[in-house]
Design a protein around this motif. Structure first.
Motif, PDB file in Angstrom:
ATOM      1  N   PHE A 216       0.784  -0.998   0.171  1.00 11.76           N
ATOM      2  CA  PHE A 216      -0.055   0.064   0.127  1.00 11.76           C
ATOM      3  C   PHE A 216       0.967   1.158   0.130  1.00 11.76           C
ATOM      4  O   PHE A 216       0.702   2.244  -0.728  1.00 11.76           O
ATOM      5  CB  PHE A 216      -1.080  -0.079   1.036  1.00 11.76           C
ATOM      6  CG  PHE A 216      -1.655   1.378   1.501  1.00 11.76           C
ATOM      7  CD1 PHE A 216      -2.786   1.528   0.741  1.00 11.76           C
ATOM      8  CD2 PHE A 216      -1.257   2.304   2.356  1.00 11.76           C
ATOM      9  CE1 PHE A 216      -3.657   2.656   0.794  1.00 11.76           C
ATOM     10  CE2 PHE A 216      -1.890   3.349   2.572  1.00 11.76           C
ATOM     11  CZ  PHE A 216      -3.279   3.649   1.589  1.00 11.76           C
ATOM     12  N   ILE A 217       1.980   1.137   0.769  1.00  4.08           N
ATOM     13  CA  ILE A 217       2.917   2.551   0.750  1.00  4.08           C
ATOM     14  C   ILE A 217       3.495   2.617  -0.499  1.00  4.08           C
ATOM     15  O   ILE A 217       3.613   3.757  -0.819  1.00  4.08           O
ATOM     16  CB  ILE A 217       3.834   2.323   2.038  1.00  4.08           C
ATOM     17  CG1 ILE A 217       3.074   2.477   3.545  1.00  4.08           C
ATOM     18  CG2 ILE A 217       4.836   3.352   2.057  1.00  4.08           C
ATOM     19  CD1 ILE A 217       3.961   2.546   4.411  1.00  4.08           C
ATOM     20  N   LYS A 218       4.080   1.517  -1.137  1.00  2.00           N
ATOM     21  CA  LYS A 218       4.494   1.675  -2.342  1.00  2.00           C
ATOM     22  C   LYS A 218       3.508   2.231  -3.297  1.00  2.00           C
ATOM     23  O   LYS A 218       4.070   3.103  -4.251  1.00  2.00           O
ATOM     24  CB  LYS A 218       4.946   0.271  -2.830  1.00  2.00           C
ATOM     25  CG  LYS A 218       6.399  -0.388  -2.308  1.00  2.00           C
ATOM     26  CD  LYS A 218       6.635  -1.759  -2.678  1.00  2.00           C
ATOM     27  CE  LYS A 218       7.688  -2.097  -1.758  1.00  2.00           C
ATOM     28  NZ  LYS A 218       8.034  -3.712  -2.371  1.00  2.00           N
ATOM     29  N   ALA A 219       2.162   1.889  -3.474  1.00  2.00           N
ATOM     30  CA  ALA A 219       1.290   2.295  -4.397  1.00  2.00           C
ATOM     31  C   ALA A 219       1.112   3.700  -3.847  1.00  2.00           C
ATOM     32  O   ALA A 219       1.085   4.604  -4.894  1.00  2.00           O
ATOM     33  CB  ALA A 219       0.086   1.540  -4.036  1.00  2.00           C
ATOM     34  N   ALA A 220       1.172   4.172  -2.639  1.00  2.00           N
ATOM     35  CA  ALA A 220       0.867   5.645  -2.094  1.00  2.00           C
ATOM     36  C   ALA A 220       2.042   6.471  -2.871  1.00  2.00           C
ATOM     37  O   ALA A 220       1.581   7.707  -3.283  1.00  2.00           O
ATOM     38  CB  ALA A 220       0.580   5.684  -0.814  1.00  2.00           C
ATOM     39  N   GLY A 238      -0.169  -3.514  14.144  1.00  2.00           N
ATOM     40  CA  GLY A 238       0.289  -4.884  13.935  1.00  2.00           C
ATOM     41  C   GLY A 238       2.008  -5.036  14.109  1.00  2.00           C
ATOM     42  O   GLY A 238       2.482  -3.943  14.118  1.00  2.00           O
ATOM     43  N   LEU A 239       2.578  -6.052  13.863  1.00  2.00           N
ATOM     44  CA  LEU A 239       4.077  -6.210  13.873  1.00  2.00           C
ATOM     45  C   LEU A 239       4.827  -5.191  12.960  1.00  2.00           C
ATOM     46  O   LEU A 239       6.046  -4.747  13.382  1.00  2.00           O
ATOM     47  CB  LEU A 239       4.368  -7.683  13.394  1.00  2.00           C
ATOM     48  CG  LEU A 239       3.759  -8.676  14.740  1.00  2.00           C
ATOM     49  CD1 LEU A 239       4.138  -9.965  14.100  1.00  2.00           C
ATOM     50  CD2 LEU A 239       4.473  -8.347  16.036  1.00  2.00           C
ATOM     51  N   MET A 240       4.178  -5.092  11.580  1.00  2.00           N
ATOM     52  CA  MET A 240       4.901  -3.913  10.863  1.00  2.00           C
ATOM     53  C   MET A 240       4.669  -2.388  11.319  1.00  2.00           C
ATOM     54  O   MET A 240       5.219  -1.612  10.260  1.00  2.00           O
ATOM     55  CB  MET A 240       4.368  -4.264   9.503  1.00  2.00           C
ATOM     56  CG  MET A 240       4.856  -5.661   8.964  1.00  2.00           C
ATOM     57  SD  MET A 240       4.263  -6.089   7.319  1.00  2.00           S
ATOM     58  CE  MET A 240       5.258  -4.881   6.200  1.00  2.00           C
ATOM     59  N   GLU A 241       3.952  -2.134  12.097  1.00  2.00           N
ATOM     60  CA  GLU A 241       3.571  -0.770  12.265  1.00  2.00           C
ATOM     61  C   GLU A 241       4.730   0.241  12.540  1.00  2.00           C
ATOM     62  O   GLU A 241       5.003   1.168  11.786  1.00  2.00           O
ATOM     63  CB  GLU A 241       2.763  -0.493  13.434  1.00  2.00           C
ATOM     64  CG  GLU A 241       2.118   0.910  13.671  1.00  2.00           C
ATOM     65  CD  GLU A 241       1.064   0.885  14.650  1.00  2.00           C
ATOM     66  OE1 GLU A 241       0.678   1.919  14.822  1.00  2.00           O
ATOM     67  OE2 GLU A 241       0.813  -0.026  15.391  1.00  2.00           O
ATOM     68  N   LYS A 242       5.964  -0.071  13.184  1.00  2.00           N
ATOM     69  CA  LYS A 242       6.970   0.768  13.316  1.00  2.00           C
ATOM     70  C   LYS A 242       7.816   0.983  12.110  1.00  2.00           C
ATOM     71  O   LYS A 242       8.290   2.093  11.963  1.00  2.00           O
ATOM     72  CB  LYS A 242       7.926   0.159  14.440  1.00  2.00           C
ATOM     73  CG  LYS A 242       7.378   0.378  15.850  1.00  2.00           C
ATOM     74  CD  LYS A 242       8.146   0.036  17.100  1.00  2.00           C
ATOM     75  CE  LYS A 242       7.491   0.057  18.363  1.00  2.00           C
ATOM     76  NZ  LYS A 242       8.535  -0.475  19.450  1.00  2.00           N
ATOM     77  N   ASP A 243       8.059  -0.095  11.418  1.00  2.00           N
ATOM     78  CA  ASP A 243       8.673  -0.476  10.220  1.00  2.00           C
ATOM     79  C   ASP A 243       8.209   0.570   9.090  1.00  2.00           C
ATOM     80  O   ASP A 243       8.706   1.151   8.296  1.00  2.00           O
ATOM     81  CB  ASP A 243       9.166  -1.652   9.630  1.00  2.00           C
ATOM     82  CG  ASP A 243       9.940  -2.297  10.555  1.00  2.00           C
ATOM     83  OD1 ASP A 243      10.851  -1.824  11.317  1.00  2.00           O
ATOM     84  OD2 ASP A 243      10.252  -3.728  10.494  1.00  2.00           O
ATOM     85  N   ARG A 249       8.437   8.190   7.050  1.00  2.00           N
ATOM     86  CA  ARG A 249       9.290   9.214   7.726  1.00  2.00           C
ATOM     87  C   ARG A 249      10.528   9.761   6.662  1.00  2.00           C
ATOM     88  O   ARG A 249      10.765  10.617   6.218  1.00  2.00           O
ATOM     89  CB  ARG A 249       9.794   8.956   9.014  1.00  2.00           C
ATOM     90  CG  ARG A 249       8.761   9.379  10.191  1.00  2.00           C
ATOM     91  CD  ARG A 249       9.253   9.392  11.453  1.00  2.00           C
ATOM     92  NE  ARG A 249      10.073   8.297  11.970  1.00  2.00           N
ATOM     93  CZ  ARG A 249       9.602   7.151  12.481  1.00  2.00           C
ATOM     94  NH1 ARG A 249       8.286   7.151  12.793  1.00  2.00           N
ATOM     95  NH2 ARG A 249      10.470   5.894  12.606  1.00  2.00           N
ATOM     96  N   ARG A 250      10.968   8.440   6.376  1.00  2.00           N
ATOM     97  CA  ARG A 250      12.350   8.386   5.467  1.00  2.00           C
ATOM     98  C   ARG A 250      12.020   9.109   4.195  1.00  2.00           C
ATOM     99  O   ARG A 250      12.653   9.829   3.488  1.00  2.00           O
ATOM    100  CB  ARG A 250      12.785   7.143   5.252  1.00  2.00           C
ATOM    101  CG  ARG A 250      13.711   6.693   6.484  1.00  2.00           C
ATOM    102  CD  ARG A 250      14.538   5.389   6.173  1.00  2.00           C
ATOM    103  NE  ARG A 250      13.805   4.336   5.591  1.00  2.00           N
ATOM    104  CZ  ARG A 250      13.278   3.355   6.343  1.00  2.00           C
ATOM    105  NH1 ARG A 250      13.611   3.354   7.632  1.00  2.00           N
ATOM    106  NH2 ARG A 250      12.427   2.454   5.733  1.00  2.00           N
ATOM    107  N   ARG A 256       1.107  13.335   4.111  1.00  3.35           N
ATOM    108  CA  ARG A 256       0.225  12.741   3.181  1.00  3.35           C
ATOM    109  C   ARG A 256      -0.302  11.341   3.427  1.00  3.35           C
ATOM    110  O   ARG A 256      -1.445  11.105   2.967  1.00  3.35           O
ATOM    111  CB  ARG A 256       1.119  12.790   1.673  1.00  3.35           C
ATOM    112  CG  ARG A 256       1.166  13.920   1.113  1.00  3.35           C
ATOM    113  CD  ARG A 256      -0.082  14.733   0.805  1.00  3.35           C
ATOM    114  NE  ARG A 256       0.037  15.990   0.589  1.00  3.35           N
ATOM    115  CZ  ARG A 256      -1.131  17.002   0.340  1.00  3.35           C
ATOM    116  NH1 ARG A 256      -2.256  16.312   0.163  1.00  3.35           N
ATOM    117  NH2 ARG A 256      -1.089  18.143   0.198  1.00  3.35           N
ATOM    118  N   ILE A 257       0.560  10.519   4.033  1.00  2.00           N
ATOM    119  CA  ILE A 257       0.317   9.142   4.498  1.00  2.00           C
ATOM    120  C   ILE A 257       0.180   9.290   6.123  1.00  2.00           C
ATOM    121  O   ILE A 257       0.942   9.240   6.844  1.00  2.00           O
ATOM    122  CB  ILE A 257       1.460   8.034   3.997  1.00  2.00           C
ATOM    123  CG1 ILE A 257       1.633   8.233   2.529  1.00  2.00           C
ATOM    124  CG2 ILE A 257       0.952   6.643   4.607  1.00  2.00           C
ATOM    125  CD1 ILE A 257       2.719   7.279   2.117  1.00  2.00           C
TER     126      ILE A 257
END
Length: 398
Positions: A216-220, A238-243, A249-250, A256-257
């Motif tokens: 989803f982030i790649k698509a965004a 979920g487990l991926m939230e921090k990453d 941020r990077r 926007r997201i």
């Protein structure tokens, strides 16, 4: 084994069928929401629902606040004896008539306890395919299998499960809760500083690898290169939230997201969305898509599992294929790139989005009402209990 009515305080008897729902997890996720919806929509004058979960959580607290009896016991794919013992004790002491399991660890323990106690057992498999152990447990114990999508149904029959012990019951959504007027769109938008006139695209789901939030982030990011005016909301934890938050941020895209976190009342979020992107790697019949459709939100989705059975491509949304299997007939390439390109196309055509919104609501109302699912499930319960009663009568004949 004849059914004995439960005696209530005051000497009254409870003639209702007592169903013990055995859950293999207790997070706030799709399977757990399915169980809550089912329990709320089974006829309350006919069924009493209790639950067994593997640990205490906000979900178990929610169940208790709704008046449910909740028991806690460890659940593993190789089930501990004390959990089997507990279920058998609940059958004997609380009058449980039927076991209904969810996830492989729950199916295994419920099926064993069901055979030991003579209690009919049903397992609803929420995935798009069956694991070897689920097949083995069903064959060995004779438990009844409910699947939620046609892909899992065909596999169940192909591997040799008896047709009379396999039922296809599509997921459903509570249409009284999820509808286009369930909340003012501005309500959620204000919480993330998005204006009423801005375009808002959403992701709703667990932030775990199989749900594809990274896609989803790649698509965004891809969409923002062409439409920098669009906003995105990631709803879930979920487990991926921090990453995922670090990735945003990077990229310098925090404005926007928007990382929303866990939503306790998702029905109040969907009306704020212009479009939902579903980028899951593995799903059978995701409630997220059903909830979005019922709320009038068109969906662009990767067509895995039972998703092609939900989205009427070109009518209620757009389907794209996966990288490995681009077999969905679509003008867009597979995977997240196709999702991004389809989203860009739809966002540039407000009239088409509006048409899809209305069609989504009509399709959800016609085909994905939780009451339909509850009716089908209760019919299976009655059949199994009737078969047990017939068997008991046969054995009692001198």
């Amino acid at each position: 084994m004849a059914r004995t009515p439960r005696v209530l305080p005051g000497g009254q008897t409870d003639e209702r069928t007592h169903v013990l729902e055995v859950l293999g997890n207790a997070i706030v996720g799709g399977m757990e929401n399915y169980v809550r919806n089912l329990a709320a929509n089974l006829p309350s004058n006919e069924f009493k629902v209790s639950l067994l979960c593997p640990f205490e959580s906000p979900y178990t607290a929610l169940l208790r606040s709704e008046g449910r009896d909740v028991y806690i016991a460890p659940l593993r794919d190789d089930p501990p004896w004390k959990t089997i013992e507990l279920i058998c004790t609940l059958v004997r002491e609380t009058g449980v008539d039927l076991l209904h399991a969810h996830l492989m660890n729950a199916h295994t323990v419920a099926a064993i306890a069901g055979r030991l106690s003579g209690t009919p057992t049903v397992a609803t498999l929420h995935g798009m395919s069956l694991h070897a152990q689920e097949i083995s447990v069903a064959r060995t114990t004779g438990s009844h299998t409910i699947v939620v999508c046609r892909e899992a149904w065909s596999q169940a029959l192909a591997v040799g499960l008896a047709p009379e012990l396999v039922s296809l019951v599509p997921n459903g959504v509570d249409l009284a809760k999820f509808h286009p007027m369930s909340a003012e769109p501005a309500e959620f938008r204000q919480t993330i500083n998005v204006a009423p006139t801005d375009i808002l695209v959403g992701f709703v789901g667990r932030l775990a690898w199989e749900k594809g939030p990274d896609k989803f982030i790649k698509a965004a990011e891809f969409i923002l290169q062409r439409r920098p005016d669009v906003h995105f909301a990631m709803v879930g934890t979920g487990l991926m939230e921090k990453d995922l938050a670090a990735t945003v941020r990077r990229a310098g895209l925090e404005s926007r997201i928007h990382m929303v976190g866990l939503a306790r009342e998702p029905h109040r979020i969907y009306p704020a969305l212009d479009l939902l992107l579903h980028t899951s790697r593995a799903d059978a019949m995701p409630l997220t898509i059903l909830e979005a459709m019922a709320s009038g939100v068109p969906v662009v989705a990767i067509g895995i599992g039972g998703v092609p059975e939900i989205v009427a491509t070109g009518e209620t949304g757009v389907l794209v294929g996966t990288t490995e299997w681009p077999g969905i007939v679509s003008e867009y390439p597979g995977d997240w790139e196709g999702v991004a390109l389809a989203a860009i196309s739809l966002l540039s055509n407000p009239a088409r989005l509006k048409s899809m919104s209305g069609a989504s609501v009509r399709r959800a109302q016609a085909s994905f009402d939780i009451q339909q699912s509850a009716t089908m499930t209760s019919h299976i319960f009655r059949q199994l209990l009737g078969a047990r009663a017939d068997k008991a009568r046969l054995h009692s004949v001198p």
